[in-house]
Design an enzyme around this catalytic site. Structure first.
Site, PDB file in Angstrom:
ATOM      1  N   LYS A 113     -35.471 -54.970 -14.336  1.00  0.00           N
ATOM      2  CA  LYS A 113     -34.931 -54.334 -13.264  1.00  0.00           C
ATOM      3  C   LYS A 113     -33.609 -54.758 -12.826  1.00  0.00           C
ATOM      4  O   LYS A 113     -32.676 -54.006 -12.241  1.00  0.00           O
ATOM      5  CB  LYS A 113     -36.095 -54.947 -12.136  1.00  0.00           C
ATOM      6  CG  LYS A 113     -37.318 -54.720 -12.271  1.00  0.00           C
ATOM      7  CD  LYS A 113     -38.030 -53.878 -11.203  1.00  0.00           C
ATOM      8  CE  LYS A 113     -39.440 -53.414 -11.455  1.00  0.00           C
ATOM      9  NZ  LYS A 113     -39.985 -54.022 -12.256  1.00  0.00           N
TER      10      LYS A 113
HETATM   11  C1  LIG Z   1     -41.451 -53.132 -13.043  1.00  0.00           C
HETATM   12  C2  LIG Z   1     -41.726 -53.417 -14.281  1.00  0.00           C
HETATM   13  C3  LIG Z   1     -42.763 -52.670 -15.072  1.00  0.00           C
HETATM   14  C4  LIG Z   1     -42.995 -51.276 -14.835  1.00  0.00           C
HETATM   15  O1  LIG Z   1     -41.826 -50.423 -14.656  1.00  0.00           O
HETATM   16  P1  LIG Z   1     -41.925 -48.885 -13.961  1.00  0.00           P
HETATM   17  O2  LIG Z   1     -40.542 -48.477 -13.859  1.00  0.00           O
HETATM   18  O3  LIG Z   1     -42.516 -49.528 -12.485  1.00  0.00           O
HETATM   19  O4  LIG Z   1     -42.754 -48.256 -14.789  1.00  0.00           O
HETATM   20  C5  LIG Z   1     -42.883 -53.171 -16.590  1.00  0.00           C
HETATM   21  N1  LIG Z   1     -42.609 -54.493 -16.818  1.00  0.00           N
HETATM   22  C6  LIG Z   1     -41.978 -55.398 -16.011  1.00  0.00           C
HETATM   23  C7  LIG Z   1     -41.765 -56.709 -16.496  1.00  0.00           C
HETATM   24  C8  LIG Z   1     -41.524 -54.916 -14.808  1.00  0.00           C
HETATM   25  O5  LIG Z   1     -40.932 -55.856 -14.079  1.00  0.00           O
END
Ligand SMILES: *Cc1c(COP(=O)(O)O)cnc(C)c1O
Length: 467
Positions: A113
Site C-alpha cells: 500500500k
Molecule cells: C491490501 C492488501 C492486499 C489486497 O490488495 P487489493 O488491492 O485489495 O486486492 C493483499 N495483501 C496485503 C498485505 C494487503 O495489505
C-alpha cells in the site's frame, strides 16, 4: 486525459477532481475516458530509467492537468531511499527457476500500500496548496491501509488524518507502527469496537453532507483512481527488469482482496504492456476466484466473511471490481448500472455465458489458497529456497505454481513482509519473522493514541475540537 464514471452518469472531469472526490456522483467509479497506449519503442526507451523517472513517465499519461516537471518532483519526493529500504525501490528477487518475487513492501509500513500512498501524500499536498484548500482525512483501518496513509501524510501541509482502529484487535507491530507517530496532523482513535463498527462511524460521518462540507472531509480508500494509477507503474517496472526485449511476455500473480492491485495490472495490460496472464490469488474469501472460474459474481455478507491468517485479503465484496466489468462490457455505463442493479436486487450477477473471454481477452485466471496451503507454502519455500514469505504473498506463490508455464517468467507480487504477520510465521516455521534492522526499536517508542467509545457523536466531537 479526462475521467468518466463507470455508470456513465456524470460529465468528464480532470485528474485533480478525481483525486479529491473519490466516488463519482452517480455512485460509479472514475475511469480514464480512453486508455493511454504505450508502444514497444517507448517501452524500450524506458529500460534505463530509475523508479521515480519511470513513475513520472507512466503517471504523466494519466495526469495531464499537472505540469510534467512538477510530477517529476512529486515522484522523486515519493520514491527514494529515505522512504524505501531498497536502492531499486522495487527489487525483483528470484525464488527459484520458475518464480520471481516483486518486492513491493520496502516502504515505511512494510506492505505494498505504501507504493501508491507515498505518491498520494505528496500529490494531495501539492493540489491542496494550489487550490488553497485543506482536507481532513477520515478513515478506518484494520491495519495496512491506515498505517500506509499515516506514514504518507504525516507532516504534510493542509491535511489532517483521523484514523479509527479497533481497540485491542491489531498486532503489537501494527499498533507500534501507527501509535508511535508524533506528528501534529495525525490523530489515532482506538475505538472500543470491531473494524466494521469503525467503518460504520466513518460512513455515518461521511454521509452527513453538511458536516462533510463544513469540515472538508476526504478519504484515501482503495477506490481512489490516483492509487490505481500509481500502482500501474510497478507492473511496467517489473516487466522491464524481467525481460530483455519487447517481444517477451511475463505473467503476474497478485494476492487479491479489493481487486485494486490486480486492476492496475489489467490497466497496464490494456495500455499495451506484454502481460500474458494475470493470476488472481484469493484466500478462503474467494469471491473473485469464484467469479473468474464460474462467471458468477456473488459478494458475501459480513457474517459469511471469514477472519483468516491473510487478513488483508478478508473482503466480502471487491470495490474495484466494477472497473474491470466496465471494460468487460465495452465501457458501457448503462450495462454496468444494470448489472449493479441486478446485484442489489438478487445479490449476484451472472456473466457465465462469456466466461471464456476472461482469459482469452483479458488474461485473467484465478485460484484459492487456504490456511493449510499458506502454512505449508511458507514452510516449504523457507526450507527449499531460504525465502521467508508473508502469509499473503504465500497465497500468491501457492496459486502461481498452478499456472507456471515453460519459458514465461512468473512474477508474484510481494504484498507485505513477514515481520508484519509474525504470529502466522511462528505457526508455519516455529520461529518468529525477523524484524528489519531499521525498525528494531519501534515497539519501545512512546505511543500516542486516544481511546474512545464506539459512538459517532464522540468521534464527531473529537474531530471538531481538533480541526
Ligand atoms: C491490501 C492488501 C492486499 C489486497 O490488495 P487489493 O488491492 O485489495 O486486492 C493483499 N495483501 C496485503 C498485505 C494487503 O495489505
Amino acid at each position: 486525459m479526462k475521467y468518466v464514471s463507470t455508470r456513465g452518469g456524470v460529465e468528464a472531469v480532470e485528474f485533480s477532481s478525481v483525486l479529491l472526490e473519490g466516488l463519482a456522483r452517480d455512485g460509479g467509479l472514475a475511469m480514464p475516458a480512453q486508455m493511454p497506449k504505450v508502444n514497444s519503442e517507448t517501452l524500450e526507451s524506458w529500460r534505463k530509467l530509475s523508479y521515480a523517472e519511470l513513475a513520472t513517465e507512466v503517471l504523466s499519461l494519466f495526469i495531464t492537468d499537472i505540469p510534467k516537471a512538477d510530477l517529476a518532483t512529486l515522484c522523486a519526493r515519493s520514491y527514494n531511499t529515505q522512504a524505501f529500504n531498497s536502492p531499486d525501490i522495487v527489487p525483483l528477487k528470484k525464488l527459484d527457476e520458475q518464480i520471481q518475487i516483486v518486492g513491493l513492501s520496502e516502504g515505511p509500513t512494510l506492505a505494498f500500500k505504501d507504493m501508491a500512498m507515498q505518491f498520494l501524500g505528496n500529490i494531495f499536498e501539492y493540489v491542496l496548496a494550489k487550490q488553497g484548500r485543506t482536507l481532513n482525512i477520515l478513515g478506518a483501518t484494520s491495519g495496512d491501509t491506515g498505517s500506509a496513509a499515516e506514514y504518507a501524510l504525516r507532516g504534510k501541509k493542509g491535511v489532517k488524518v483521523f484514523m479509527l482502529s479497533p481497540f485491542g484487535r491489531m498486532s503489537e507491530f501494527q499498533r507500534a507502527q501507527m501509535y508511535s507517530l508524533q506528528d501534529d496532523n495525525i490523530f489515532n482513535l482506538s475505538v472500543k469496537g470491531v473494524f466494521d463498527e469503525c467503518q460504520d462511524i466513518v460512513k455515518a460521518l461521511g454521509n452527513d453532507l453538511a458536516f462533510k462540507e463544513q469540515y472538508h472531509l476526504g478519504a484515501v480508500n482503495s477506490i481512489n483512481f490516483a492509487r490505481i494509477s500509481a500502482q500501474v507503474v510497478y507492473y511496467f517496472w517489473a516487466w522491464l527488469r524481467a525481460t530483455q526485449s519487447s517481444g517477451e511476455t511475463v505473467s503476474f500473480t497478485v494476492p487479491s482482496g479489493n481487486f485494486g492491485n490486480v486492476l492496475s495490472g489489467h490497466i497496464a495490460r490494456q495500455m499495451g504492456l506484454p502481460i500474458r496472464r494475470l493470476v488472481v490469488a484469493t484466500n478462503e474469501n474467494n469471491v473473485l476466484e469464484e467469479f473468474f472460474n464460474t462467471g458468477i459474481y456473488r459478494p458475501r455478507s459480513p457474517e459469511q466473511t471469514y477472519a483468516t491468517s491473510s487478513p488483508s485479503m478478508d473482503i466480502s465484496k471487491a470495490s474495484n471490481f466494477e472497473r474491470f466489468i466496465y471494460h468487460f462490457v465495452g465501457e458501457d455505463g448503462t450495462q454496468v448500472k444494470a448489472l449493479w442493479q441486478e446485484l442489489a436486487d438478487k445479490g449476484q450477477f451472472d456473466l457465465s455465458a462469456r466466461k471464456a473471454e476472461f482469459e482469452s481477452q483479458f488474461g485473467f485466471v484465478a485460484g484459492v489458497s487456504t490456511h493449510e496451503d499458506r502454512l505449508s507454502t511458507i514452510k516449504a519455500e523457507f526450507e527449499r529456497n531460504g525465502y521467508l514469505l508473508d502469509p499473503h504473498t504465500a497465497d500468491g506463490v501457492k496459486v502461481a505454481r498452478e499456472f507456471v508455464e515453460e519459458g514465461i517468467p512468473m512474477l508474484v507480487l510481494e504484498t507485505a513482509l513477514p515481520a508484519k504477520f509474525t504470529e502466522t510465521i511462528q505457526e508455519a516455521i516455529g520461529q518468529p519473522a525477523p524484524v528489519p534492522e531499521h525498525l528494531k526499536g519501534l515497539k519501545d517508542l512512546p505511543q500516542r493514541v486516544e481511546i474512545m467509545d464506539c459512538d459517532v457523536e464522540k468521534v464527531r466531537a473529537y474531530m471538531i475540537k481538533h480541526i
